[in-house]
Design a protein around this motif. Structure first.
Motif, PDB file in Angstrom:
ATOM      1  N   ILE A 160      56.065   9.362  62.641  1.00 64.79           N
ATOM      2  CA  ILE A 160      54.658   9.779  62.789  1.00 64.79           C
ATOM      3  C   ILE A 160      54.600  11.112  63.534  1.00 64.79           C
ATOM      4  CG2 ILE A 160      52.422   9.189  63.784  1.00 64.79           C
ATOM      5  CD1 ILE A 160      53.189   6.258  63.487  1.00 64.79           C
ATOM      6  N   MET A 161      55.402  11.225  64.605  1.00 66.52           N
ATOM      7  CA  MET A 161      55.438  12.492  65.342  1.00 66.52           C
ATOM      8  C   MET A 161      55.842  13.631  64.421  1.00 66.52           C
ATOM      9  SD  MET A 161      57.291  11.433  68.883  1.00 66.52           S
ATOM     10  CE  MET A 161      57.165  13.046  69.619  1.00 66.52           C
ATOM     11  N   GLU A 162      56.845  13.371  63.603  1.00 68.47           N
ATOM     12  CA  GLU A 162      57.348  14.414  62.707  1.00 68.47           C
ATOM     13  C   GLU A 162      56.256  14.821  61.717  1.00 68.47           C
ATOM     14  OE1 GLU A 162      59.646  17.007  60.712  1.00 68.47           O
ATOM     15  OE2 GLU A 162      58.748  15.325  59.637  1.00 68.47           O
ATOM     16  N   ASN A 163      55.522  13.817  61.204  1.00 67.94           N
ATOM     17  CA  ASN A 163      54.405  14.138  60.314  1.00 67.94           C
ATOM     18  C   ASN A 163      53.379  15.016  61.021  1.00 67.94           C
ATOM     19  OD1 ASN A 163      55.248  12.950  58.016  1.00 67.94           O
ATOM     20  ND2 ASN A 163      53.939  11.142  58.152  1.00 67.94           N
ATOM     21  N   GLY A 164      53.132  14.698  62.283  1.00 68.35           N
ATOM     22  CA  GLY A 164      52.184  15.495  63.058  1.00 68.35           C
ATOM     23  C   GLY A 164      52.625  16.939  63.141  1.00 68.35           C
ATOM     24  N   LEU A 165      53.914  17.134  63.403  1.00 66.55           N
ATOM     25  CA  LEU A 165      54.422  18.504  63.499  1.00 66.55           C
ATOM     26  C   LEU A 165      54.325  19.221  62.165  1.00 66.55           C
ATOM     27  CD1 LEU A 165      57.523  18.350  65.788  1.00 66.55           C
ATOM     28  CD2 LEU A 165      55.227  19.131  66.256  1.00 66.55           C
ATOM     29  N   PHE A 166      54.575  18.481  61.099  1.00 69.49           N
ATOM     30  CA  PHE A 166      54.467  19.058  59.763  1.00 69.49           C
ATOM     31  C   PHE A 166      53.050  19.575  59.533  1.00 69.49           C
ATOM     32  CE2 PHE A 166      53.672  18.787  55.237  1.00 69.49           C
ATOM     33  CZ  PHE A 166      54.804  19.369  54.700  1.00 69.49           C
ATOM     34  N   LEU A 167      52.082  18.746  59.915  1.00 75.16           N
ATOM     35  CA  LEU A 167      50.687  19.156  59.782  1.00 75.16           C
ATOM     36  C   LEU A 167      50.416  20.397  60.630  1.00 75.16           C
ATOM     37  CD1 LEU A 167      48.000  18.327  58.517  1.00 75.16           C
ATOM     38  CD2 LEU A 167      47.531  16.964  60.531  1.00 75.16           C
ATOM     39  N   GLY A 168      50.983  20.397  61.840  1.00 75.09           N
ATOM     40  CA  GLY A 168      50.810  21.547  62.726  1.00 75.09           C
ATOM     41  C   GLY A 168      51.368  22.818  62.102  1.00 75.09           C
ATOM     42  N   ALA A 169      52.571  22.702  61.542  1.00 73.69           N
ATOM     43  CA  ALA A 169      53.216  23.883  60.963  1.00 73.69           C
ATOM     44  C   ALA A 169      52.416  24.408  59.782  1.00 73.69           C
ATOM     45  CB  ALA A 169      54.635  23.536  60.515  1.00 73.69           C
ATOM     46  N   ILE A 170      51.933  23.466  58.936  1.00 75.82           N
ATOM     47  CA  ILE A 170      51.138  23.882  57.769  1.00 75.82           C
ATOM     48  C   ILE A 170      49.864  24.586  58.225  1.00 75.82           C
ATOM     49  CG2 ILE A 170      49.585  22.902  56.042  1.00 75.82           C
ATOM     50  CD1 ILE A 170      52.102  22.996  54.770  1.00 75.82           C
ATOM     51  N   SER A 171      49.237  24.042  59.285  1.00 79.86           N
ATOM     52  CA  SER A 171      47.949  24.612  59.660  1.00 79.86           C
ATOM     53  C   SER A 171      48.119  25.909  60.440  1.00 79.86           C
ATOM     54  CB  SER A 171      47.146  23.603  60.482  1.00 79.86           C
ATOM     55  OG  SER A 171      47.811  23.324  61.677  1.00 79.86           O
ATOM     56  N   LEU A 172      49.233  26.066  61.153  1.00 82.05           N
ATOM     57  CA  LEU A 172      49.438  27.304  61.907  1.00 82.05           C
ATOM     58  C   LEU A 172      49.906  28.436  61.004  1.00 82.05           C
ATOM     59  CD1 LEU A 172      51.198  26.450  65.276  1.00 82.05           C
ATOM     60  CD2 LEU A 172      49.053  27.648  64.972  1.00 82.05           C
ATOM     61  N   THR A 173      50.928  28.167  60.219  1.00 77.01           N
ATOM     62  CA  THR A 173      51.605  29.268  59.527  1.00 77.01           C
ATOM     63  C   THR A 173      51.894  28.968  58.069  1.00 77.01           C
ATOM     64  OG1 THR A 173      53.707  28.355  60.207  1.00 77.01           O
ATOM     65  CG2 THR A 173      52.773  30.032  61.621  1.00 77.01           C
ATOM     66  N   TYR A 174      51.210  28.015  57.454  1.00 76.43           N
ATOM     67  CA  TYR A 174      51.539  27.589  56.096  1.00 76.43           C
ATOM     68  C   TYR A 174      52.981  27.135  56.013  1.00 76.43           C
ATOM     69  CZ  TYR A 174      47.318  30.157  55.037  1.00 76.43           C
ATOM     70  OH  TYR A 174      46.047  30.613  55.027  1.00 76.43           O
ATOM     71  N   GLY A 175      53.452  26.438  57.020  1.00 71.80           N
ATOM     72  CA  GLY A 175      54.817  25.937  56.986  1.00 71.80           C
ATOM     73  C   GLY A 175      55.810  26.985  57.426  1.00 71.80           C
ATOM     74  N   MET A 176      57.025  26.526  57.642  1.00 69.51           N
ATOM     75  CA  MET A 176      58.084  27.419  58.089  1.00 69.51           C
ATOM     76  C   MET A 176      58.759  28.032  56.866  1.00 69.51           C
ATOM     77  SD  MET A 176      58.341  26.505  61.463  1.00 69.51           S
ATOM     78  CE  MET A 176      59.870  26.016  62.189  1.00 69.51           C
TER      79      MET A 176
END
Lengths: 219, 484
Positions: A160-176
């Motif tokens: 779940i934490m990892e999913n949260g970070l994924f969402l964060g990355a998508i919303s900040l920078t369109y992913g890494m």
């Protein structure tokens, strides 16, 4: 640009649904429902990635969306179900914190995350909605890890934490960058497999997967 | 060049898996580690002669700092593979390991080497991926013994480090966000080489946040207090050669991640913020280690807590900063890797012989094991920072840097903690080494392979204590130049 995509009603709705799926995990005492809720959450995450990919027209993000769908929404839930079947875990989860306080704590965590992100002024120019949802997922994931007894739920908490970070990355920078995203998927998959092996081993040596037993090494 | 270095341990691992007998797998492993060492040294030589190497479309690179990490990994990996022959051979002879497990051990050992080398040579700040891989592989190495305690340790290790590393990922995402604003969305925007060039333009608020997450995240993996709780369990329950790699090398790899981000963050937010944070975590690690070292009952855990202490010292060196501070910290990484490996190897010999990890149940090693005993004494003197051994030099440099840079209170505390740790650590080791041997323990060493591995390490400890060769000095100065 990011405002337009992530601010769109569609994405906001999906992110809200992602939060709902997280509360399904908090509110359930049955392992299968938790795994199913996680699958739904990952599916919704893949949808967010898909929409972002569509509106930016970037092929990289399409790949990421497909990978999320395959690995997190299908393969990982399948591994969970395999583990639950193989070791014949009792289907009920024992909790350190009961369902209703869990839900309340979850709600409080969401509110705190929301205000935290709001107060960090720099990010306010961005979609703070997606980012606060991402923070909520990370903190609820942590809470799931410490409030549930079964080793399998700790594994779920990490995801779940990892999913949260994924969402964060998508919303900040369109992913890494793609290379990094691929590496992360690889690590998550291998990590789940190895945690699975460890859970089998715990079950074999302790004849239970309650983490209560894992308290001998201190000092 | 870098590809070959990475390929060597991978190939070795595969061949180890395909072998049939004990003799074959041991031969392959030793040859493989010699090849890795040779390629590692070649890479180090090239980097320091001709400068930074970049290959594979910027994905892999080696500057002075990477080369230094490669140097530590390949030296300790080399001696650990020697030691494994003796240690695992003993377990095999006593039917604790069957051939299947032995093969599994050597395969995983070399994959573990691969992941640690990868940490050093990844250009991308996605070195996160490599660090997470080290956790995954080493957790598998820990559960090769199916004892209850090993399984427990492996689970704790896996869970705590994965959560920690998740925070580091968040820090990485934030850094990427800061970088994208300046560099645009290119695949290069996470590359060390492009990041450090423009780091001074990054948004300081974001970088502050990013650095906190990175420090907590990689700090968990580096064993900095208060995130160190998994470390004593994991390091004491792993097979001894792996304990040496975990303590001596892997902690340094995580520290490497912190220092890379430290360099970027410092350029953006100024030196005060980052240094103070690192100093606080460093002092906390030293302070927490003190009571656990003094009151310890298990000698492998004693060594593990000493690792917490030494990572704290490295952190202090970085935090004090200046040429001296960073020089001391880098030198300390090397010295600690050599000394702690020696101590774990010595402890491993004792463990094989006495089959207990309790300090009170071991005594008179100097009489029963005439080589291990003196080596343990030298190691204990060295690791507690007594002259004329190598760690004294690096600790002294860091302490001097502390006073020079005006960090008086932390420096004085540092000194006090060191004195207490010296007393506690030495007291525990001398209980084991001196006195009358326990009944039923026969005289004799376990294996010549083990002693060979330890002798190599002791050369580093003694020589670097009195004399730093000019080329080694230049190397460290180049690393310092990368960080500052």
């Amino acid at each position: 640009m990011s405002e337009i995509i992530l601010g769109s009603k569609m994405v906001q709705l999906i992110i809200a649904l992602i939060l709902v799926s997280t509360f399904l995990i908090l509110g359930s005492t049955r392992l299968y429902s938790c795994v199913r809720a996680f699958g739904i959450q990952s599916f919704l995450l893949a949808c967010v990635a898909g929409i972002v990919a569509y509106s930016t027209g970037k092929n990289d993000i399409y790949i990421v969306a497909v990978l999320t769908l395959v690995i997190k929404a299908a393969v990982i839930p399948y591994i969970f179900i395999y583990i639950i079947r193989e070791i014949k875990v009792k289907r009920e989860i024992e909790l350190y914190v009961n369902v209703s306080p869990s839900l309340i704590i979850g709600g409080v965590l969401v509110v705190i995350s929301y205000y935290l992100i709001r107060s960090i002024s720099i990010i306010s120019e961005l979609s703070s909605f997606a980012l606060s949802a991402s923070m909520s997922l990370v903190s609820i994931g942590l809470f799931v890890m410490i409030s549930r007894k079964k080793a399998i739920m700790q594994m779920l908490g990490i995801l779940i934490m990892e999913n949260g970070l994924f969402l964060g990355a998508i919303s900040l920078t369109y992913g890494m960058p793609l290379l990094v995203e691929l590496g992360i998927f690889f690590d998550v998959l291998i990590g789940v497999l190895i945690m699975g092996i460890l859970i089998f081993r715990i079950n074999k040596t302790f004849e239970t997967i309650d983490t209560d037993m894992l308290k001998t090494l201190i000092g | 060049m870098i590809e070959y270095l990475l390929l060597a341990p991978l190939l070795t691992s595969i061949i180890c898996f395909l072998t049939k007998t004990r003799k074959q797998v041991e031969t392959v492993s030793v040859i493989g580690s010699i090849a890795t060492l040779a390629l590692g040294l070649l890479l180090v030589n090239n980097v320091f002669k001709y400068g930074t190497i970049v290959t594979w479309q910027n994905a892999l690179f080696a500057d002075a700092f990477s080369a230094f990490i490669v140097l530590i990994v390949s030296i300790v990996g080399f001696v650990a593979s020697f030691y494994s022959v003796g240690y695992m051979g003993h377990e095999f002879d006593h039917n604790i390991f069957d051939i299947r497990k032995l093969k599994m051990y050597y395969s995983l050992f070399h994959i573990f080497m691969f992941t640690m080398l990868l940490v050093g040579v990844t250009n991308n700040l996605g070195l996160w991926i490599a660090i997470e891989m080290t956790t995954l592989v080493s957790a598998l190495l820990m559960i090769l013994y199916s004892r209850k305690s090993s399984v427990e340790a492996a689970w704790k290790y896996m869970i705590i480090c994965t959560v920690g590393i998740t925070f580091a990922l968040f820090g990485t995402i934030l850094t990427y966000y800061a970088a994208v604003k300046i560099l645009g969305e290119t695949g290069d925007a996470l590359n060390w080489t492009s990041l450090i060039a423009v780091a001074d333009q990054f948004d300081p608020t974001i970088m502050k946040l990013a650095f906190i997450f990175i420090l907590i995240g990689y700090g968990t993996k580096a064993g900095l207090a208060p995130m160190h709780t998994w470390l004593p369990d994991a390091h004491s329950e792993a097979p001894t050669p792996v304990s040496a790699l975990l303590s001596g090398v892997l902690l340094n790899c995580a520290m490497y991640g912190i220092i890379r981000f430290y360099a970027i963050a410092t350029k953006s937010v100024g030196v005060g913020f980052t240094s103070n944070l690192i100093i606080i975590f460093g002092l906390l690690s030293l302070g927490i280690a003190v009571p656990f070292i003094i009151l310890q009952e298990d000698y492998k855990r004693l060594l593990a807590y000493s690792s917490v202490e030494h990572m704290g010292i490295v952190a202090l060196g970085i935090g004090f900063g200046g040429v001296y501070g960073i020089f001391g910290a880098i030198l300390h990484m090397f010295n600690h890797a050599m000394t702690k490996s020696l101590m774990f190897f010595g402890a491993g010999n004792v463990l094989l012989k006495h089959e207990t990890k309790e300090i009170d149940k071991v005594s008179g090693i100097i009489k029963t094991m005439p080589v291990t005993g003196p080596m343990l004494i030298i190691g204990a003197l060295a690791i507690t920072g007594s002259p004329p051994f190598s760690i004294f030099l690096s600790e002294f440099t860091i302490l001097a840097a502390g006073f020079l840079q005006g960090h008086y209170v932390p420096s004085i505390l540092f000194l006090l903690f060191l004195i207490m740790i010296f007393a506690g650590f030495f007291n525990n080791i001398s209980k084991m080494v001196f006195g009358t041997p326990k009944p039923g323990i026969t005289k004799g060493e376990v294996s010549r392979w083990n002693l060979a591995a330890m002798s190599i390490l002791i050369v580093f400890i003694i020589v670097l204590g009195v004399y730093i060769p000019p080329f080694f000095y230049d190397m460290i100065m180049k690393v310092v130049a990368v960080i500052r």
